[in-house]
Write an enzyme that holds these catalytic residues in place. Sequence first.
Site, PDB file in Angstrom:
ATOM      1  N   LYS A 182       0.835  -1.212   0.000  1.00  0.00           N
ATOM      2  CA  LYS A 182       0.000   0.000   0.000  1.00  0.00           C
ATOM      3  C   LYS A 182       0.860   1.247   0.000  1.00  0.00           C
ATOM      4  N   CYS A 207     -12.337   2.425  16.819  1.00  0.00           N
ATOM      5  CA  CYS A 207     -11.028   1.825  16.546  1.00  0.00           C
ATOM      6  C   CYS A 207     -10.134   1.781  17.787  1.00  0.00           C
ATOM      7  N   MET A 208      -9.995   2.916  18.459  1.00  0.00           N
ATOM      8  CA  MET A 208      -9.014   2.984  19.543  1.00  0.00           C
ATOM      9  C   MET A 208      -9.603   3.291  20.918  1.00  0.00           C
ATOM     10  N   MET A 213      -7.571  -4.544  16.743  1.00  0.00           N
ATOM     11  CA  MET A 213      -9.039  -4.550  16.817  1.00  0.00           C
ATOM     12  C   MET A 213      -9.645  -5.781  17.495  1.00  0.00           C
ATOM     13  N   GLY A 250      -4.488   1.759  14.510  1.00  0.00           N
ATOM     14  CA  GLY A 250      -4.887   1.422  13.156  1.00  0.00           C
ATOM     15  C   GLY A 250      -4.575   2.513  12.156  1.00  0.00           C
ATOM     16  N   GLN A 251      -5.061   3.729  12.428  1.00  0.00           N
ATOM     17  CA  GLN A 251      -4.993   4.790  11.427  1.00  0.00           C
ATOM     18  C   GLN A 251      -3.731   5.632  11.610  1.00  0.00           C
TER      19      GLN A 251
HETATM   20  N1  LIG Z   1     -17.487  -4.266   9.750  1.00  0.00           N
HETATM   21  C1  LIG Z   1     -16.491  -3.505  10.203  1.00  0.00           C
HETATM   22  N2  LIG Z   1     -16.607  -2.165  10.212  1.00  0.00           N
HETATM   23  C2  LIG Z   1     -15.588  -1.414  10.703  1.00  0.00           C
HETATM   24  C3  LIG Z   1     -14.418  -2.013  11.217  1.00  0.00           C
HETATM   25  C4  LIG Z   1     -14.316  -3.429  11.202  1.00  0.00           C
HETATM   26  O1  LIG Z   1     -13.308  -4.030  11.626  1.00  0.00           O
HETATM   27  N3  LIG Z   1     -15.376  -4.124  10.697  1.00  0.00           N
HETATM   28  N4  LIG Z   1     -13.408  -1.219  11.695  1.00  0.00           N
HETATM   29  C5  LIG Z   1     -13.703   0.116  12.158  1.00  0.00           C
HETATM   30  C6  LIG Z   1     -12.423   0.858  12.218  1.00  0.00           C
HETATM   31  S1  LIG Z   1     -11.202   0.227  13.245  1.00  0.00           S
HETATM   32  C7  LIG Z   1     -12.182   1.959  11.498  1.00  0.00           C
HETATM   33  S2  LIG Z   1     -10.712   2.820  11.744  1.00  0.00           S
HETATM   34  C8  LIG Z   1     -13.206   2.502  10.590  1.00  0.00           C
HETATM   35  C9  LIG Z   1     -12.671   3.170   9.335  1.00  0.00           C
HETATM   36  O2  LIG Z   1     -13.769   3.751   8.734  1.00  0.00           O
HETATM   37  P1  LIG Z   1     -13.761   5.016   7.785  1.00  0.00           P
HETATM   38  O3  LIG Z   1     -12.911   6.078   8.302  1.00  0.00           O
HETATM   39  O4  LIG Z   1     -15.190   5.352   7.596  1.00  0.00           O
HETATM   40  O5  LIG Z   1     -13.177   4.384   6.428  1.00  0.00           O
HETATM   41  P2  LIG Z   1     -12.184   5.004   5.366  1.00  0.00           P
HETATM   42  O6  LIG Z   1     -12.335   4.205   4.130  1.00  0.00           O
HETATM   43  O7  LIG Z   1     -10.827   5.092   5.926  1.00  0.00           O
HETATM   44  O8  LIG Z   1     -12.781   6.443   5.134  1.00  0.00           O
HETATM   45  C10 LIG Z   1     -11.967   7.549   4.888  1.00  0.00           C
HETATM   46  C11 LIG Z   1     -12.681   8.463   3.906  1.00  0.00           C
HETATM   47  O9  LIG Z   1     -11.939   9.657   3.761  1.00  0.00           O
HETATM   48  C12 LIG Z   1     -11.710   9.930   2.379  1.00  0.00           C
HETATM   49  N5  LIG Z   1     -10.457  10.689   2.314  1.00  0.00           N
HETATM   50  C13 LIG Z   1      -9.198  10.276   2.081  1.00  0.00           C
HETATM   51  N6  LIG Z   1      -8.334  11.289   2.234  1.00  0.00           N
HETATM   52  C14 LIG Z   1      -9.046  12.374   2.570  1.00  0.00           C
HETATM   53  C15 LIG Z   1      -8.708  13.736   2.906  1.00  0.00           C
HETATM   54  O10 LIG Z   1      -7.542  14.139   2.929  1.00  0.00           O
HETATM   55  N7  LIG Z   1      -9.737  14.563   3.214  1.00  0.00           N
HETATM   56  C16 LIG Z   1     -11.034  14.136   3.204  1.00  0.00           C
HETATM   57  N8  LIG Z   1     -11.967  15.000   3.558  1.00  0.00           N
HETATM   58  N9  LIG Z   1     -11.370  12.881   2.899  1.00  0.00           N
HETATM   59  C17 LIG Z   1     -10.400  12.007   2.607  1.00  0.00           C
HETATM   60  C18 LIG Z   1     -11.722   8.588   1.725  1.00  0.00           C
HETATM   61  O11 LIG Z   1     -12.056   8.678   0.359  1.00  0.00           O
HETATM   62  C19 LIG Z   1     -12.791   7.831   2.546  1.00  0.00           C
HETATM   63  O12 LIG Z   1     -14.078   8.031   2.027  1.00  0.00           O
HETATM   64  O13 LIG Z   1     -14.091   1.436  10.197  1.00  0.00           O
HETATM   65  C20 LIG Z   1     -14.743   0.848  11.276  1.00  0.00           C
HETATM   66  N10 LIG Z   1     -15.740  -0.053  10.742  1.00  0.00           N
HETATM   67  N1  LIG Z   2      -4.071  -3.383   4.869  1.00  0.00           N
HETATM   68  C1  LIG Z   2      -4.669  -2.696   5.818  1.00  0.00           C
HETATM   69  N2  LIG Z   2      -4.012  -2.428   6.968  1.00  0.00           N
HETATM   70  C2  LIG Z   2      -4.649  -1.759   7.936  1.00  0.00           C
HETATM   71  C3  LIG Z   2      -5.976  -1.276   7.767  1.00  0.00           C
HETATM   72  C4  LIG Z   2      -6.633  -1.556   6.536  1.00  0.00           C
HETATM   73  O1  LIG Z   2      -7.802  -1.169   6.320  1.00  0.00           O
HETATM   74  N3  LIG Z   2      -5.956  -2.272   5.607  1.00  0.00           N
HETATM   75  N4  LIG Z   2      -6.588  -0.581   8.749  1.00  0.00           N
HETATM   76  C5  LIG Z   2      -5.826  -0.112   9.883  1.00  0.00           C
HETATM   77  C6  LIG Z   2      -6.739   0.033  11.015  1.00  0.00           C
HETATM   78  S1  LIG Z   2      -7.613   1.494  11.161  1.00  0.00           S
HETATM   79  C7  LIG Z   2      -6.857  -0.902  11.987  1.00  0.00           C
HETATM   80  S2  LIG Z   2      -7.886  -0.582  13.303  1.00  0.00           S
HETATM   81  C8  LIG Z   2      -6.011  -2.109  11.993  1.00  0.00           C
HETATM   82  C9  LIG Z   2      -6.746  -3.413  12.350  1.00  0.00           C
HETATM   83  O2  LIG Z   2      -5.825  -4.448  12.512  1.00  0.00           O
HETATM   84  P1  LIG Z   2      -6.249  -5.873  13.082  1.00  0.00           P
HETATM   85  O3  LIG Z   2      -6.982  -5.733  14.336  1.00  0.00           O
HETATM   86  O4  LIG Z   2      -5.051  -6.737  13.094  1.00  0.00           O
HETATM   87  O5  LIG Z   2      -7.208  -6.429  11.909  1.00  0.00           O
HETATM   88  P2  LIG Z   2      -8.739  -6.832  11.816  1.00  0.00           P
HETATM   89  O6  LIG Z   2      -8.854  -7.523  10.495  1.00  0.00           O
HETATM   90  O7  LIG Z   2      -9.633  -5.698  12.061  1.00  0.00           O
HETATM   91  O8  LIG Z   2      -8.965  -7.877  13.004  1.00  0.00           O
HETATM   92  C10 LIG Z   2      -8.490  -9.179  12.881  1.00  0.00           C
HETATM   93  C11 LIG Z   2      -8.303  -9.890  14.159  1.00  0.00           C
HETATM   94  O9  LIG Z   2      -9.430  -9.848  15.049  1.00  0.00           O
HETATM   95  C12 LIG Z   2      -9.284 -10.974  15.902  1.00  0.00           C
HETATM   96  N5  LIG Z   2     -10.476 -11.249  16.731  1.00  0.00           N
HETATM   97  C13 LIG Z   2     -11.743 -11.528  16.396  1.00  0.00           C
HETATM   98  N6  LIG Z   2     -12.492 -11.768  17.502  1.00  0.00           N
HETATM   99  C14 LIG Z   2     -11.695 -11.601  18.566  1.00  0.00           C
HETATM  100  C15 LIG Z   2     -11.877 -11.666  19.994  1.00  0.00           C
HETATM  101  O10 LIG Z   2     -12.942 -11.965  20.527  1.00  0.00           O
HETATM  102  N7  LIG Z   2     -10.800 -11.369  20.760  1.00  0.00           N
HETATM  103  C16 LIG Z   2      -9.578 -11.084  20.235  1.00  0.00           C
HETATM  104  N8  LIG Z   2      -8.579 -10.822  21.050  1.00  0.00           N
HETATM  105  N9  LIG Z   2      -9.376 -11.061  18.908  1.00  0.00           N
HETATM  106  C17 LIG Z   2     -10.421 -11.292  18.086  1.00  0.00           C
HETATM  107  C18 LIG Z   2      -8.958 -12.071  14.925  1.00  0.00           C
HETATM  108  O11 LIG Z   2      -8.308 -13.110  15.590  1.00  0.00           O
HETATM  109  C19 LIG Z   2      -8.066 -11.366  13.896  1.00  0.00           C
HETATM  110  O12 LIG Z   2      -6.703 -11.639  14.101  1.00  0.00           O
HETATM  111  O13 LIG Z   2      -5.399  -2.292  10.729  1.00  0.00           O
HETATM  112  C20 LIG Z   2      -4.742  -1.110  10.255  1.00  0.00           C
HETATM  113  N10 LIG Z   2      -3.990  -1.531   9.111  1.00  0.00           N
HETATM  114  S1  SF4 Z   3       2.572   2.754   7.129  1.00  0.00           S
HETATM  115 FE1  SF4 Z   3       1.426   0.817   6.990  1.00  0.00          FE
HETATM  116  S2  SF4 Z   3       0.479   0.896   4.976  1.00  0.00           S
HETATM  117 FE2  SF4 Z   3       2.130   2.401   4.953  1.00  0.00          FE
HETATM  118  S3  SF4 Z   3       3.935   1.319   4.164  1.00  0.00           S
HETATM  119 FE3  SF4 Z   3       3.990   1.186   6.393  1.00  0.00          FE
HETATM  120  S4  SF4 Z   3       3.011  -0.772   6.876  1.00  0.00           S
HETATM  121 FE4  SF4 Z   3       2.408  -0.228   4.770  1.00  0.00          FE
HETATM  122 MO   LIG Z   4      -9.180   1.363  12.839  1.00  0.00          MO
END
Ligand SMILES: Nc1nc2c(c(=O)[nH]1)N[C@H]1C(S)=C(S)[C@@H](COP(=O)(O)OP(=O)(O)OC[C@H]3O[C@@H](n4cnc5c(=O)[nH]c(N)nc54)[C@H](O)[C@@H]3O)O[C@H]1N2
Ligand SMILES: Nc1nc2c(c(=O)[nH]1)N[C@H]1C(S)=C(S)[C@@H](COP(=O)(O)OP(=O)(O)OC[C@H]3O[C@@H](n4cnc5c(=O)[nH]c(N)nc54)[C@H](O)[C@@H]3O)O[C@H]1N2
Ligand code: SF4
Ligand SMILES: [Mo]
Length: 784
Positions: free
Chosen positions: A99, A188-189, A373, A410-411
């Site tokens: 990425k 997320c956090m 997460m 995460g972010q």
């Molecule tokens: N089912 C399910 N849902 C989840 C989660 C999950 O594990 N499962 N995880 C949750 C978590 S941990 C997270 S962090 C959230 C993430 O959820 P979101 O934040 O809703 O997802 P993103 O796709 O990161 O959305 C970012 C948006 O900002 C836009 N964007 C990019 N750059 C810029 C910029 O510079 N300015 C502006 N204004 N816009 C910009 C992108 O096009 C995109 O539409 O999702 C949550 N929802």
């Molecule tokens: N490529 C990529 N990288 C990312 C992101 C992305 O969108 N794409 N998003 C970023 C963001 S905002 C986030 S928050 C992170 C998420 O990073 P992670 O948390 O690593 O990823 P997820 O796929 O959300 O969650 C997967 C994990 O949830 C665990 N899980 C499910 N149920 C349970 C439970 O009951 N207890 C425990 N302890 N574990 C459980 C599973 O074992 C699995 O390993 O990734 C970050 N990095």
């Molecule tokens: S900050 Fe995350 S997404 Fe970007 S290069 Fe490093 S590991 Fe990959």
């Molecule tokens: Mo996240």
Amino acid sequence: MTKKNDKGEHETMKLDRRQFIKQAAISSAFVTAGTLFPGISFGEWSKLTNNSGIISWQKSPCRFCGTGCGVLIGVSDGRAVAVKGDPNCSVNKGLCCMKGYHSVQALYGKDRITKAQVRKDGKLVEVPIKEALDLIAQKLQETKDKYGKDSVAIYGSGQWTIPDGYVASKLFKGCLGTNNVEANARLCMASAVTGFMTTFGIDEPMGCYEDIDNANVFITWGNNMAEMHPVLFSRMLANRKQRTDVKIIDFATRHTRTSQAADTSIMFRPQTDLAVANAICYEIIKNDWVNWNFVNEHVSFHKGKTNIGYGTEDHFAFTDQAEPMSFEEYTTFLEDYTPEKVEKISGVSAKDIKYLAALYGDPSLKVTSFWCMGMNQHTRGTWINNLVYNIHLLVGKISTPGNSPFSLTGQPSACGTVREVGTLTHALPHGVVMDEHAREMAAEIWDVPVANIDPKPTYHTVEMFRALDRGDIRFIWIQVTNPMVTMPNLKRYREGALKEDRFVVVSDVYPTPTTDVADVILPAAMWIEQEGMYGNSERRTQHFDQIVDPPGEAMSDTWQIIEVARRLGFEKQFPWNQDEYIGKIWEEYRRFHAGPKHEMASYTVLRERSGVQWPFVNGKETRWRFNPKHDPACSNGKDFDFYGKKDNRAWIWARPYEPAAESPDNEYNFWLNTGRVIEHWHTGSMTRRVPVLHNAVPSSYVELHPEDAAALGVVSGEMVKIISRRGEVTMPAQINGRGVPVPGMVFVPFFDESYLINEVTLDAFCPISKQPDYKKCAVRLEKA
Ligand SMILES: Nc1nc2c(c(=O)[nH]1)N[C@H]1C(S)=C(S)[C@@H](COP(=O)(O)OP(=O)(O)OC[C@H]3O[C@@H](n4cnc5c(=O)[nH]c(N)nc54)[C@H](O)[C@@H]3O)O[C@H]1N2
Ligand SMILES: Nc1nc2c(c(=O)[nH]1)N[C@H]1C(S)=C(S)[C@@H](COP(=O)(O)OP(=O)(O)OC[C@H]3O[C@@H](n4cnc5c(=O)[nH]c(N)nc54)[C@H](O)[C@@H]3O)O[C@H]1N2
Ligand code: SF4
Ligand SMILES: [Mo]
């Protein structure tokens, strides 16, 4: 509705997309956005045409994950054309993941939003951005006058830059006087934060990435690091390769690429990590592996309220309800968690539990635990954070190189913008709104009357969207987040946003299901099209300059807010000019964090370096907090100082196992787990515009355990209907693909707006952190 024509251009069709969605929702014929609009072609990227071959390189943090890799952006003729890892950045030492390498292409998707759009007679039409900003200010003022200050809200992001979040908080909390400021980092956090606050009284990890080079044992608590924090993962693998004694233990509910690379992979039933963590503590005490010197000096024992529900009651319990308890009481509490008893709850063998305990208990091993997460998106998210700290505290493995309970972010700026700037309803840039001193400090720095800052928090994220649904909130501005894909139990919140007399402003860079429900869309400058700062998982603040120009009328989210603030009459609080505002904002913001516990680097220093860790005191970064060899805030004269709590100790909490808010039963007999894949970022709005990433995983799927797939009679590629009490989605099956869930569970990644899996998920949350549990709800499956 909007869709793209064959050339990938944006077209406005006869029936407006939002009206269409509204009608479809009413007639309950609603399927999902992408299926309705098959004309949307992802993976489109406008190629470079005018490359003169001359490339200059400039530093930036990566746009994507909270690892915070330093990158160098190659620019040719005003266009970002290449990325390489920054060898000067200690995070990644020149490495990137896929990425990162392809990130600049996300700037150049063919359907970038370059002009403002305003809904007129139900239809979105392009207008000059000035007109859109005028309208936003006017609507905001009108709504506030008519419905009161708490009827207007801003919902931001851990992908906001630090200045974005800072000006949002200043305008809404300081000037408008409402605590209606939230960010997606709540999803997320939040549990990580309440975990830190309840155990240590101060937020953010004590350790740093150098722990990865120093530990002998790594235990991931449901964290798919191989895909989600790939560069940290490879740093861990590099450590294992160089030394012979390094072990990686994957402890999870789903077999992932992290499991494949681990030495041992242990699967547990969802939610039962609570019981296993307690069993590990039970074993540590039983075998007398307790580090008594550490515990006697630095730990105190506490219990809290146990009957806390699943997010139906709404209160802000952070450190309240704590009652001291004796070590003896604590050991009595743990008697319910013998390895044999916990084996029955968790499905983890007593032998494996004892093995984990022995790793933590062996004084010759340095242990780092990672989580993200799996532990935070948990209806007992705060508790499971506490419980993993308990383990490290009992054996004293904390705040020294390699001994680290490490909550990963995460972010890219969930730490920097949301946790440090405090863009959550209860928070301020320093402290919480409930605290008089914090309000006084904010009022002084912001130059607003202290009475402006409301001492009562309003709505956390889920509750904010519930308030929009109820009509308590009538105006919401959404920046850098895509909630109409990412909110749990999504239908409820989409219907709320579509109700009459709701005004929705969305700043984004591409059309999304959230811009579909907007009344005004503002074109945003993205990442390196503006100057800004992020803050990563290890307390590192990373500055980037504006490297290329934003397209069309796009402007930074910070500047959009400033424009509106001035229209509302707050010129005095937002006096900066557009050439130098970021530096000025940074220096103003930095005043909040003065002092050894959180001092931040100056603007000048930030610009020079590939990231600076705080506390940054007398020109020195702090790598390990609470350890006087490294941390200038330690002052008790002992070997550690947990200065976050009034008793100068870290708190061990008795936290029981409680089942999930919704578990499989006869009718809905599977767990639904959701998450991500390495190629895509969240809702795919950016990564799906990058051809390489899009083509690698062009659409979403549901992973099944092979036995469950056989019982259902489906093979890979066949369609499966996933049904919960809230909604349903039909999508292709994947068996023995990248991940394999435990039997009785299915997994769906959420990057694909064609399959809105959040229509199926549950909006229950941890009552302390208010973070929803996207990892667990009950569904049934049908072969479609
Ligand atoms: N089912 C399910 N849902 C989840 C989660 C999950 O594990 N499962 N995880 C949750 C978590 S941990 C997270 S962090 C959230 C993430 O959820 P979101 O934040 O809703 O997802 P993103 O796709 O990161 O959305 C970012 C948006 O900002 C836009 N964007 C990019 N750059 C810029 C910029 O510079 N300015 C502006 N204004 N816009 C910009 C992108 O096009 C995109 O539409 O999702 C949550 N929802
Ligand atoms: N490529 C990529 N990288 C990312 C992101 C992305 O969108 N794409 N998003 C970023 C963001 S905002 C986030 S928050 C992170 C998420 O990073 P992670 O948390 O690593 O990823 P997820 O796929 O959300 O969650 C997967 C994990 O949830 C665990 N899980 C499910 N149920 C349970 C439970 O009951 N207890 C425990 N302890 N574990 C459980 C599973 O074992 C699995 O390993 O990734 C970050 N990095
Ligand atoms: S900050 Fe995350 S997404 Fe970007 S290069 Fe490093 S590991 Fe990959
Ligand atoms: Mo996240």
